[in-house]
Design an enzyme around this catalytic site. Structure first.
Site, PDB file in Angstrom:
ATOM      1  N   HIS A   1      14.329  24.989  81.203  1.00 28.15           N
ATOM      2  CA  HIS A   1      15.713  25.288  81.596  1.00 28.15           C
ATOM      3  C   HIS A   1      15.737  26.018  82.937  1.00 28.15           C
ATOM      4  O   HIS A   1      16.537  25.691  83.828  1.00 28.15           O
ATOM      5  CB  HIS A   1      16.381  26.175  80.541  1.00 28.15           C
ATOM      6  CG  HIS A   1      16.828  25.464  79.314  1.00 28.15           C
ATOM      7  ND1 HIS A   1      17.639  24.350  79.345  1.00 28.15           N
ATOM      8  CD2 HIS A   1      16.589  25.709  77.996  1.00 28.15           C
ATOM      9  CE1 HIS A   1      17.876  23.939  78.109  1.00 28.15           C
ATOM     10  NE2 HIS A   1      17.254  24.747  77.280  1.00 28.15           N
TER      11      HIS A   1
ATOM     12  N   GLU B   1      12.226  27.157  77.297  1.00 27.87           N
ATOM     13  CA  GLU B   1      13.086  27.985  78.145  1.00 27.87           C
ATOM     14  C   GLU B   1      12.691  27.913  79.611  1.00 27.87           C
ATOM     15  O   GLU B   1      13.553  27.946  80.493  1.00 27.87           O
ATOM     16  CB  GLU B   1      13.048  29.439  77.657  1.00 27.87           C
ATOM     17  CG  GLU B   1      13.555  29.646  76.239  1.00 27.87           C
ATOM     18  CD  GLU B   1      14.976  29.145  76.047  1.00 27.87           C
ATOM     19  OE1 GLU B   1      15.765  29.182  77.021  1.00 27.87           O
ATOM     20  OE2 GLU B   1      15.302  28.709  74.934  1.00 27.87           O
TER      21      GLU B   1
END
Length: 384
Positions: free
Chosen positions: A71, A68
């Site tokens: 990202h 994550e």
């Protein structure tokens, strides 16, 4: 996502852990400590199995967090603001405030997640092969092998072309590039996500009913999550398309009822603003009336939670949500940029301020946006 424990910031992004992470942590630890590890390497103590299993589960969660964070980092490089990162039972989610400006940016932001998991998987494979040649503890080697396999599996699964997976965003980027229509691309990825979700639900229940394998329930849960999330993403895409080009000034409630920060809770209840029953939150001003500057937002819930014996001495400024926790916008801010702020801001409202004086000019709630959407939809239906 509610019920999160803040862990701090990574690369400038808030990171939190949802309570449901305890579920996945417990499941992974249990599966390793009483299944894979003793089954592959019997003869160790229970403490060794549980210790290695718990450590492996923690590294697994760190792998999800790394996915994550990748990202978030790439999103920020493409000028997409990141709200926060939250780990929860079914993985992790990086909430983005804005949308990618182009299919290329969308492709890079989405693609870096599976790529990161694949790289982690490759690193764990290399570490596994190295440990296998050394007189290293067999439990450690087995744990590293499991981490290699699960990260590669995550990379493959997340690459499936179905929302809300990273592969769904890759599909959306491709459809957007090919058609030039962001909405059609999002709806195409949504349809794929719902199809894959229902397929997983059916496979999960078939596994339970035909084979008696209770792990099929986990597959069904993932499928249901995909259906719900993909549907929500499709609705969000339609909402953004409907509100495209609409400024905040057209949906806000101008000149809202306000309260001074110095007023006590008792004074407020004794002199309620006109039409108070239409509101559940009020902008708090530095002084009485609209002439002051906004300093926060106070809700009926905050007032109700103030003990009766303290209401005569407690001011609204003492119990309000400070301005830093409240979403704010300028009159010309696009409504689509305000929507994610309403979700995370205190009271789910935004205070609209003047760009020159900083004074309050209006307030926006989710119901204001819903009314605007209803009117815009009705108008679009009557256009030839």
């Amino acid at each position: 996502m509610k019920g999160t424990l803040a862990l701090g910031r990574i690369a400038g992004v808030r990171v939190g852990v949802h309570w449901s992470v305890l579920v996945i942590l417990a499941l992974v630890t249990l599966a390793l400590a009483q299944g894979r590890l003793p089954g592959s390497h019997p003869g160790y103590s229970a403490a060794a199995y549980w210790g290695v299993a718990l450590g492996t589960a923690m590294v697994f969660l760190a792998s999800l967090l790394t996915h994550e964070v990748a990202h978030a980092v790439v999103a920020r490089r493409h000028h997409v603001r990141v709200e926060d990162i939250t780990l929860w039972m079914l993985g992790g989610v990086a909430r983005l405030r804005d949308e990618a400006a182009s299919p290329r940016a969308e492709l890079r932001i989405a693609g870096v997640g599976p790529l990161t998991s694949a790289v982690l998987g490759a690193l764990f494979v290399g570490l596994f092969l190295w440990l296998d040649r050394l007189p290293a503890p067999q439990l450690l080697t087995e744990a590293v092998g499991w981490l290699a396999a699960v990260n590669i599996l995550l990379a493959v699964f997340n690459s499936l072309p179905a929302a809300p997976l990273d592969g769904g965003r890759l599909l959306r980027a491709f459809l957007w590039w090919r058609s030039g229509d962001r909405l059609k691309a999002a709806l195409g990825a949504t349809a794929a996500g719902r199809f894959v979700g229902w397929l997983l639900v059916l496979l999960g229940f078939a596994s339970v009913l035909l084979r008696g394998d209770l792990s099929g329930l986990w597959l069904a849960l993932i499928g249901w999550f995909m259906i719900v999330t993909a549907t929500a993403e499709g609705q969000q895409a339609q909402l953004r398309s409907t509100l495209s080009g609409v400024p905040v000034r057209q949906v806000m409630t101008p000149h809202p009822a306000t309260v001074p920060a110095t007023a006590t809770v008792e004074d407020f209840l004794a002199h309620l603003p006109t039409g108070y029953y239409r509101h559940t939150a009020f902008p708090v001003m530095s002084s009485a009336g609209m002439d002051g500057t906004p300093v926060g937002l106070v809700s009926v819930t905050q007032i109700d939670h103030t003990p009766a014996v303290r209401r005569a001495t407690t001011t609204l400024g003492d119990i309000m949500s400070p301005l830093a926790d409240v979403a704010t916008a300028l009159p010309d801010t696009p409504v689509v940029k305000l929507i994610p702020l309403l979700e995370s801001g205190a009271g789910h409202r935004a205070l609209v301020v003047s760009p020159t004086t900083g004074s309050l000019v209006g307030i926006v709630s989710r119901s204001d946006i819903s009314r605007a959407v209803a009117w815009l939809t009705a108008e679009a239906a009557h256009q030839p």
